[in-house]
Design an enzyme around this catalytic site. Sequence first.
Site, PDB file in Angstrom:
ATOM      1  N   ASN A   9       0.835  -1.205   0.000  1.00  0.00           N
ATOM      2  CA  ASN A   9       0.000   0.000   0.000  1.00  0.00           C
ATOM      3  C   ASN A   9       0.871   1.257   0.000  1.00  0.00           C
ATOM      4  OD1 ASN A   9       0.332   0.967   2.972  1.00  0.00           O
ATOM      5  ND2 ASN A   9      -0.101  -1.226   3.150  1.00  0.00           N
ATOM      6  N   PRO A  10       0.282   2.451  -0.119  1.00  0.00           N
ATOM      7  CA  PRO A  10       1.067   3.690  -0.223  1.00  0.00           C
ATOM      8  C   PRO A  10       2.014   3.970   0.940  1.00  0.00           C
ATOM      9  CG  PRO A  10      -1.171   4.089  -0.948  1.00  0.00           C
ATOM     10  CD  PRO A  10      -1.154   2.706  -0.362  1.00  0.00           C
ATOM     11  N   ALA A  11       1.798   3.350   2.113  1.00  0.00           N
ATOM     12  CA  ALA A  11       2.690   3.598   3.254  1.00  0.00           C
ATOM     13  C   ALA A  11       3.968   2.776   3.163  1.00  0.00           C
ATOM     14  CB  ALA A  11       1.970   3.279   4.560  1.00  0.00           C
ATOM     15  N   CYS A  12       4.065   1.920   2.152  1.00  0.00           N
ATOM     16  CA  CYS A  12       5.264   1.076   1.979  1.00  0.00           C
ATOM     17  C   CYS A  12       6.193   1.699   0.944  1.00  0.00           C
ATOM     18  CB  CYS A  12       4.866  -0.322   1.512  1.00  0.00           C
ATOM     19  SG  CYS A  12       3.694  -1.175   2.595  1.00  0.00           S
ATOM     20  N   ASP A  13       7.492   1.498   1.143  1.00  0.00           N
ATOM     21  CA  ASP A  13       8.470   1.927   0.143  1.00  0.00           C
ATOM     22  C   ASP A  13       9.408   0.762  -0.136  1.00  0.00           C
ATOM     23  OD1 ASP A  13      10.331   1.834   2.277  1.00  0.00           O
ATOM     24  OD2 ASP A  13       9.988   3.954   2.747  1.00  0.00           O
TER      25      ASP A  13
END
Length: 402
Positions: free
Chosen positions: A45-49
């Site tokens: 999801n967007p909180a992962c890099d």
Amino acid sequence: MLAVGATAPRFELPAFVDESYRQVALEEFLGEDVVVLAFIPGDFNPACDEQSCDLEELDLFTMQKDVTVLGISPDSVYSHRAFADTYDLTIPLLADTDHEVARQYDVEFVDDLGQRLVERAVVVIDHDGVVQYTWSTTDPDRRPDVEPVKDAIGETGGDDTAFACYRVGHAHYTEGRRAFTAAMESFNESEWMLAQGDFQQAREEFEAAEDQFDTAARFVDDPTVATVYEGAQTKTNALWQAAAWLAKSANQYSSGNGVAGRTLREDAERRLEAARDYRDPPDPDQWPPDVVDLRRDGDRGAAGDLLPGAESETAALDVDIDAEVEPEADAASTAGEAEPDERERTAGAAEQQPAGDEDIDDEELAAIHAEVEASNPGDDTDPADGSSGDRTADESPDRAER
């Protein structure tokens, strides 16, 4: 979002856990662990890099004793596997593909585009299945603050939870004592294989008891029983170690290795001495206990606290192992071979004994004296060193008389 104090809804979902796929139910962990539910919008999801994901910090709680973390998202178990492999996650990842559990915990929502999504949320559930902490957000980029979660885990417990753990521990302790007593009877009768099996069972039961007593000691609020839980944990720790040593000792005796068996038995005796410094854990059906500390003050009591029916503190281990075991256990190493001192005495006797049954006459004795004097002219060595001619002549009392 569920309110603190609410009963956590039970559920069962397919999951990716320990490199395999299986069903995981909340019920598996209640009563044993504090459970942390970590809802996420989805894998990757967007909180992962590239370096980290939103579950990494919560994943670290799995290193804490009595804490289970379950990750839940709408993705499939196959997506979960790729997600776990990418970020090296160890927590079970549950697939709530139809949002059923998300709806039960009131973390499903509809965004501005009309999509039915899942909030990022954290729920801490105690041993009794009661919600103790909640947090949630609809912002897909925001990660949870782990400090409040850590505090909530630390505060979860209480006297009821501690006592429930103690009761389970006492049941394991009772089974451990039963197995230990049976093992000692077999050990004292040199029935090594039976003893080994019962000691192994006793070790497993005592280990399970220690784990529950330790949990009780950490969650209890009442200081008057905290020392009881701690004493029970200390005593049981010593007993499972003693059982482990005795299982190994029985194994060595059964293999004919008496020396190793005795050494391991001595290791066990030291742990039993430590166990005898504490009274038996009180029966949970007779609560509260009439003592506040299980440590003995001077009087260490009888071994009945350790082994029912024992007549003295050391009755459990005072069988003469050397006398009972060595004739058979050491047979392989001693058969046909005399001890060093015995070999020396035998050799000495053989040298001193004359060949045949004939006596040595005066002429032969004189010849021996002459031979010795000729080989040691002027020798004044002390007879104590075994080199004088006089000692050679006197080595056999029978010879001197004859």
